[in-house]
Structure formats: structure tokens, C-alpha cells
Design an enzyme around this catalytic site. Structure first.
Site, PDB file in Angstrom:
ATOM      1  N   LYS A 293       0.832  -1.200   0.000  1.00 27.44           N
ATOM      2  CA  LYS A 293       0.000   0.000   0.000  1.00 27.44           C
ATOM      3  C   LYS A 293       0.870   1.255   0.000  1.00 27.44           C
ATOM      4  CE  LYS A 293      -3.893  -1.908   2.697  1.00 27.44           C
ATOM      5  NZ  LYS A 293      -4.981  -1.708   1.735  1.00 27.44           N
ATOM      6  N   ASP A 304      -7.589  -3.263  10.695  1.00 28.38           N
ATOM      7  CA  ASP A 304      -8.039  -4.271   9.745  1.00 28.38           C
ATOM      8  C   ASP A 304      -8.495  -5.570  10.434  1.00 28.38           C
ATOM      9  OD1 ASP A 304      -8.646  -4.610   7.085  1.00 28.38           O
ATOM     10  OD2 ASP A 304      -6.689  -5.426   6.536  1.00 28.38           O
ATOM     11  N   ASP A 363      -2.818  -7.618  -1.655  1.00 26.35           N
ATOM     12  CA  ASP A 363      -3.559  -6.722  -0.766  1.00 26.35           C
ATOM     13  C   ASP A 363      -5.037  -7.140  -0.642  1.00 26.35           C
ATOM     14  OD1 ASP A 363      -3.967  -4.629   0.945  1.00 26.35           O
ATOM     15  OD2 ASP A 363      -3.909  -3.062  -0.600  1.00 26.35           O
ATOM     16  N   GLU A 365      -6.267  -9.592   0.821  1.00 24.86           N
ATOM     17  CA  GLU A 365      -5.932 -10.701   1.717  1.00 24.86           C
ATOM     18  C   GLU A 365      -7.082 -11.080   2.642  1.00 24.86           C
ATOM     19  OE1 GLU A 365      -5.477  -7.636   2.469  1.00 24.86           O
ATOM     20  OE2 GLU A 365      -6.186  -7.600   4.547  1.00 24.86           O
ATOM     21  N   ARG A 367     -10.236 -11.549   2.053  1.00 25.02           N
ATOM     22  CA  ARG A 367     -11.083 -12.605   1.480  1.00 25.02           C
ATOM     23  C   ARG A 367     -10.389 -13.961   1.543  1.00 25.02           C
ATOM     24  NH1 ARG A 367     -11.467  -9.282  -4.016  1.00 25.02           N
ATOM     25  NH2 ARG A 367     -11.184  -7.642  -2.471  1.00 25.02           N
TER      26      ARG A 367
HETATM   27  N1  BES Z   1      -8.032  -3.837   4.454  1.00 19.00           N
HETATM   28  C1  BES Z   1      -8.228  -3.444   3.113  1.00 19.00           C
HETATM   29  C2  BES Z   1      -9.533  -2.687   2.900  1.00 19.00           C
HETATM   30  C3  BES Z   1      -9.663  -1.368   3.623  1.00 19.00           C
HETATM   31  C4  BES Z   1      -9.419  -0.191   2.951  1.00 19.00           C
HETATM   32  C5  BES Z   1     -10.048  -1.310   4.930  1.00 19.00           C
HETATM   33  C6  BES Z   1      -9.560   1.017   3.597  1.00 19.00           C
HETATM   34  C7  BES Z   1     -10.188  -0.105   5.581  1.00 19.00           C
HETATM   35  C8  BES Z   1      -9.953   1.061   4.906  1.00 19.00           C
HETATM   36  C9  BES Z   1      -8.255  -4.666   2.205  1.00 19.00           C
HETATM   37  O1  BES Z   1      -7.438  -5.711   2.613  1.00 19.00           O
HETATM   38  C10 BES Z   1      -7.741  -4.219   0.879  1.00 19.00           C
HETATM   39  O2  BES Z   1      -6.597  -3.842   0.808  1.00 19.00           O
HETATM   40  N2  BES Z   1      -8.581  -4.272  -0.145  1.00 19.00           N
HETATM   41  C11 BES Z   1      -8.201  -3.867  -1.446  1.00 19.00           C
HETATM   42  C12 BES Z   1      -8.697  -4.900  -2.414  1.00 19.00           C
HETATM   43  C13 BES Z   1      -8.187  -4.706  -3.800  1.00 19.00           C
HETATM   44  C14 BES Z   1      -6.714  -5.020  -3.866  1.00 19.00           C
HETATM   45  C15 BES Z   1      -8.966  -5.599  -4.718  1.00 19.00           C
HETATM   46  C16 BES Z   1      -8.839  -2.503  -1.730  1.00 19.00           C
HETATM   47  O3  BES Z   1      -9.988  -2.297  -1.323  1.00 19.00           O
HETATM   48  O4  BES Z   1      -8.180  -1.669  -2.304  1.00 19.00           O
HETATM   49 ZN    ZN Z   2      -7.110  -5.835   4.636  1.00 14.43          ZN
HETATM   50 MN    MN Z   3      -5.443  -5.501   1.995  1.00 11.22          MN
END
Ligand code: BES
Ligand code: ZN
Ligand code: MN
Length: 511
Positions: A293, A304, A363, A365, A367
Site C-alpha cells: 500500500k 483491519d 492486498d 488478503e 477474502r
Molecule cells: N483492508 C483493506 C480494505 C480497507 C481499505 C479497509 C480502507 C479499511 C480502509 C483490504 O485488505 C484491501 O486492501 N482491499 C483492497 C482490495 C483490492 C486489492 C482488490 C482494496 O480495497 O483496495
Molecule cells: Zn485488509
Molecule cells: Mn489488503
């Protein structure tokens, strides 16, 4: 964090000695138009309270807007040192949930002023909820308001409220012992729910270095011990034994071992009927892994594990409130890190169910850990599933911070969840599952892949989980946008919200 004591008083309001007496007011103006003024009206029949407030209510400077406050010192004819009027907003809009917020507002008004004792008068002549429902909402709101996130400040003064008293006088008190018992029971329930929500919030607030998967497991086990839940906490070896290739793949990049946390509630004498499976995402820190990220706001990714914490908090309340259904919680805790041992984009993982997953983005992860958590909950006998996860940024794009997302493959289960929302006051909005989204996660090399392109990210993630829930009735809660309060409000501090604890609890109690 100091623990707030809670009490009910059936004494006459005017005679209650307290640092702060909070009384609710509502705007009863129903006419519209440029000339009409708000009509703030106290929800109290106490003559001394009405007399003390009459002046300020007549000036027009106080409108009884939602969570609007005005403070009066040394009110005549009242034993209370201060009288705080808290608004519920317009009569047409106010609900029992406005009372929850107003109670939080009273508590958060008191805290920075060094006031350690708050008495709230249960609103009278407020037909939007039964006395029990109002009592419960009030004490829940008081707990919500009492929480602050500044645990690691060395100059921190513990401003926690020592005693929160609900004053049930006026017409209600004279209605008899049966009513008192109903109110007392509802009040006691509300205290358990509020404490459990704060228990979850305290976990979510912990930084990644203070709350590793192992420590989350210890905290859950300690709580389970205290409230009498059966529990197990496993790590890497068990993940291998159960062939949890998806869950393990997330943990493989971190020297911190994963934790598979299982909490069981088995009410005595209940041997049939549904087994409710609660599955929580417990990523104690999400760097994104190799698909790392950006640095901006990455510190937030300590939250998270809010879905997992919600399940742990809900289990605490379940253990204490003892519903008549069996419940199993599975929390999949891991740290998502980039390293020489981390999984890579293009890797193929075999989930516990046997399904193969191509990793497109490390990222995505949450799921992955939930895939195996859902499979495991089903293997342990869950007949109905609910999961909670800070799963996608896309849910915030769709719903902002106002509503959390909900998905379900079963209208009957979802209807029960909707009814639960009317009790919890939490806002969830149902979004679609659809074969069209499922199409997007087909992989060239394996059964599925873990991301599916730009649009509809929250539904795509939900369809990924659907592959593992299969046809077991299942609800998925995406709380990424709502698990953290970004800007403080009169009734809640900036920081972890504790979202989903109350709704999950009520959903369980509906079986
Ligand atoms: N933990 C994140 C989602 C998240 C984003 C939680 C902002 C709280 C605030 C999750 O693991 C993630 O990184 N999701 C990605 C998925 C993508 C790579 C398909 C996302 O939402 O960008
Ligand atoms: Zn996450
Ligand atoms: Mn993630």
C-alpha cells in the site's frame, strides 16, 4: 480504561443529588415555512426541572436540535449541581436511537469538564420506544460516549465517568413493580451490550505492534475464560493440518504467527436447532504485502481486525445474555507483510475447501483468510453464517461512512438481520451479489482469482466469499468504511466505532 458503574434510580428527579442531571428535549414544531420557529419541549414531567429550564427554552437560543446541549448551573429547586438539556432533534425524526446518541452526548459533555457522575432522566411522554427499549438505548449510549482512544498518552488523565445513573421517575415509577423489573432487565442488558461494544473498540484501537495475532488470541481467550465460553486458539501447525492454504498464505510473509481463534457458546440443553457461525477478519496489520500500500494513511491499517474484534465483542455479549441458540465464532488473525517469504502475485493457493486461488493482488488478503474461516465454520457445524470484515475500499466509495455494506445469499437470514438493525440502530445497506460479479473472478490458471478489476469491488469481494459460503445461508458485512470514526461527534470519540457488535448480537438473538 475505568469501568463505568451503572445504576437505576427510582427516586424523584428533583431530589437526586448528582454532579450532572441530563434531561432530554425535543423539537415539537411540526409546521414548516420561513416564519416557524423550533419549539423545544422537555421530555420531563418534573415540575422543578420544567421550572429550571423554562427560561432558556423561552429565549429561542436553544432549539433542541439533535445532540444540541445547554448547561444550567445550580438549578433552583433541584438537588443536582448542574442541569444539562440534550436535544433529540425534530419529533418526526427522533427515535429510540436518538436517545442512545443523546446519552452519549451527555457523557461526552461531562468528561472533559472533569464531571465524573452523570444522571440521565429517562424521557417521559416519548412514544417512540417502550420504557425498556429507551433504558437500554440510554445505557448503551453512555458506554459508547465514555470510550476514548488516547490510551498511550503518558499525560492521559482518565476522564472516564465513574457512575452513570438512569433516573426513572415521574409517571413510570408509579406504574408498579412489573414495569420496574422490565426496565431494570433492559438496563442490565444495555450495560452488557455497551461494555461488549467497548471491549471490541479497545481491541481495534491497539496498534499492530501491541496487538499481534498471538496477542489477539490471548485477549480473546482471557475474555472467554471470564464469561464462560469454550475456546481454542491455534496457529501455523493447525492451519497446515486443516489445509488452510488461503489463510496461511497471508501469514507466510510475517514472522508473527497467525492465530485461528475459535469461541463456542453452547447453551445447556440446546442440542438441536441452528448453529450460528460468526467469522471475523482479524488482520492485525495490513501493509498490502508484496502489492504494498502507499504510505499515506497506512497506519490506519491497524484496524483491519475490526471484523474479528466485532465477533469477539458479540461473543462476550452472547455469553452474558445467554440466547437459546448455539454459536461458534471463528476469527482468522494474521499480519499481512511483504518479505522474502511473502506470497507473490501469480502464486496459486489451495484453500481448505479444495478450491484453487490465483493471487492477483496480495492486498486482497481479507477474502483469503475469510475463505478458510467460512469453510471451517461450516465444517464445525454452522448452519447459518455471518462474517464481518474491513474488506474493501470500494465499500467506502459506494456508501461512505454513513452506511456499512451488507450482502446475503439468503433472504430469510437477511430479513432477520434487518430486524436486528431496528434494535441495534446500526446502519447497513444491502448491496447485490450477482453471477455477473462472480464471472469477474474466473482465473485462467485456477478455479478463481482474488481480484476482479475496478468497478463493483465490494460485490466482487462478496462473490469471492460466496464461493466458500456456498449455499449455507450467509450474510457478509463489509465495515471498511465505518469501523473507524474519522471525525469526532458529540456522542462518540474519534477512533474505533465498534460497528456490527450490536447487530450481530441481535441477529443471533433472533434465532
Ligand atoms: N483492508 C483493506 C480494505 C480497507 C481499505 C479497509 C480502507 C479499511 C480502509 C483490504 O485488505 C484491501 O486492501 N482491499 C483492497 C482490495 C483490492 C486489492 C482488490 C482494496 O480495497 O483496495
Ligand atoms: Zn485488509
Ligand atoms: Mn489488503
Amino acid at each position: 480504561m475505568g469501568t463505568m458503574r451503572t445504576e437505576i434510580s427510582f427516586a424523584l428527579i428533583a431530589g437526586i443529588t448528582t454532579e450532572l442531571l441530563a434531561v432530554l428535549a425535543i423539537d415539537t414544531q411540526t409546521e414548516k415555512g420561513p416564519e416557524t420557529k423550533p419549539r423545544p419541549t422537555l421530555l420531563s414531567t418534573d415540575a422543578a426541572v420544567l421550572a429550571a429550564a423554562a427560561g432558556v427554552l423561552s429565549t429561542g437560543e436553544y432549539k433542541a436540535g439533535a445532540n444540541e446541549t445547554v448547561l444550567l448551573h445550580a438549578p433552583a429547586e433541584l438537588a443536582a449541581k448542574r442541569l444539562l438539556i440534550v436535544g433529540l432533534g425534530k419529533l418526526a425524526k427522533a427515535t429510540v436511537h436518538s436517545v442512545r446518541d443523546a446519552a452519549g452526548t451527555a457523557v461526552r459533555f461531562a468528561k472533559p469538564r472533569g464531571i465524573r457522575e452523570v444522571t440521565l432522566a429517562l424521557p417521559e411522554d416519548f412514544a417512540k420506544g417502550s420504557a425498556g427499549a429507551l433504558a437500554r438505548a440510554a445505557v448503551e449510549g453512555a458506554f459508547v460516549g465514555d470510550f476514548d482512544a488516547d490510551t498511550y498518552r503518558s499525560d492521559r488523565k482518565d476522564q472516564s465517568i465513574q457512575t452513570f445513573t438512569l433516573a426513572v421517575a415521574g409517571t413510570l415509577a408509579v406504574q408498579g413493580a412489573a414495569d420496574r423489573e422490565v426496565i431494570e432487565a433492559a438496563f442490565a442488558e444495555g450495560a452488557i451490550v455497551g461494555e461488549s461494544q467497548n471491549f471490541a473498540r479497545a481491541l481495534v484501537n491497539e496498534p499492530g505492534n501491541k496487538l499481534t495475532p498471538t496477542i489477539l488470541g490471548q485477549r480473546a481467550a482471557q475474555m472467554a475464560q471470564e464469561v464462560g465460553l469454550a475456546w481454542e486458539v491455534h496457529s501455523t501447525e493447525k492451519l497446515h493440518e486443516l489445509k488452510m492454504g488461503a489463510f496461511w498464505s497471508v501469514s507466510q510473509g510475517s514472522p508473527e504467527p497467525p492465530a485461528l481463534i475459535v469461541l463456542r457458546y453452547e447453551p445447556e440443553g440446546v442440542t438441536d436447532g441452528p448453529v450460528l457461525g460468526l467469522v471475523g477478519k482479524g488482520i492485525t496489520f495490513d501493509t498490502g504485502g508484496i502489492s504494498i500500500k502507499p504510505a499515506d494513511n497506512m497506519e490506519k491499517m491497524k484496524y483491519d481486525m475490526a471484523g474479528g474484534a466485532a465477533m469477539i465483542g458479540a461473543m462476550r455479549a452472547i455469553a452474558l445474555l445467554k440466547p437459546r441458540a448455539r454459536v461458534i465464532a471463528v476469527i482468522c488473525a494474521a499480519e499481512n507483510m511483504p518479505s522474502g517469504t511473502a506470497q507473490k502475485p501469480g502464486d496459486v493457493q489451495t484453500a481448505m475447501s479444495g478450491k484453487t486461488i490465483e493471487i492477483i493482488n496480495t492486498d486482497a488478503e481479507g477474502r483469503l483468510v475469510l475463505a478458510d474461516g467460512l469453510t471451517y465454520a461450516r465444517q464445525l457445524g454452522a448452519t447459518h453464517l455471518i462474517d464481518a470484515a474491513t474488506l474493501t475500499g470500494a465499500i467506502s466509495v459506494a456508501l461512505g461512512k454513513v452506511n456499512a455494506g451488507a450482502f446475503s445469499n439468503d433472504d430469510a437470514a437477511y430479513q432477520k438481520f434487518e430486524s436486528a438493525l431496528t434494535l441495534s440502530g446500526e446502519k447497513f445497506w444491502r448491496l447485490p451479489l450477482d453471477d455477473g460479479y462472480a464471472e469477474l473472478i474466473k482465473s485462467d490458471i485456477s478455479d478463481i482469482k482474488n481480484t476482479g478489476g475496478r468497478g463493483g469491488g465490494a460485490s466482487i469481494a462478496a462473490e469471492f466469499l460466496h464461493v466458500f459460503a456456498e449455499d449455507t445461508p450467509w450474510i457478509h458485512l463489509d465495515i471498511a468504511g465505518t469501523a473507524w470514526v474519522e471525525e469526532k461527534r458529540p456522542y462518540i470519540a474519534k477512533g474505533p466505532s465498534g460497528i456490527a457488535v450490536r447487530s450481530i448480537l441481535e441477529w443471533v438473538r433472533s434465532y
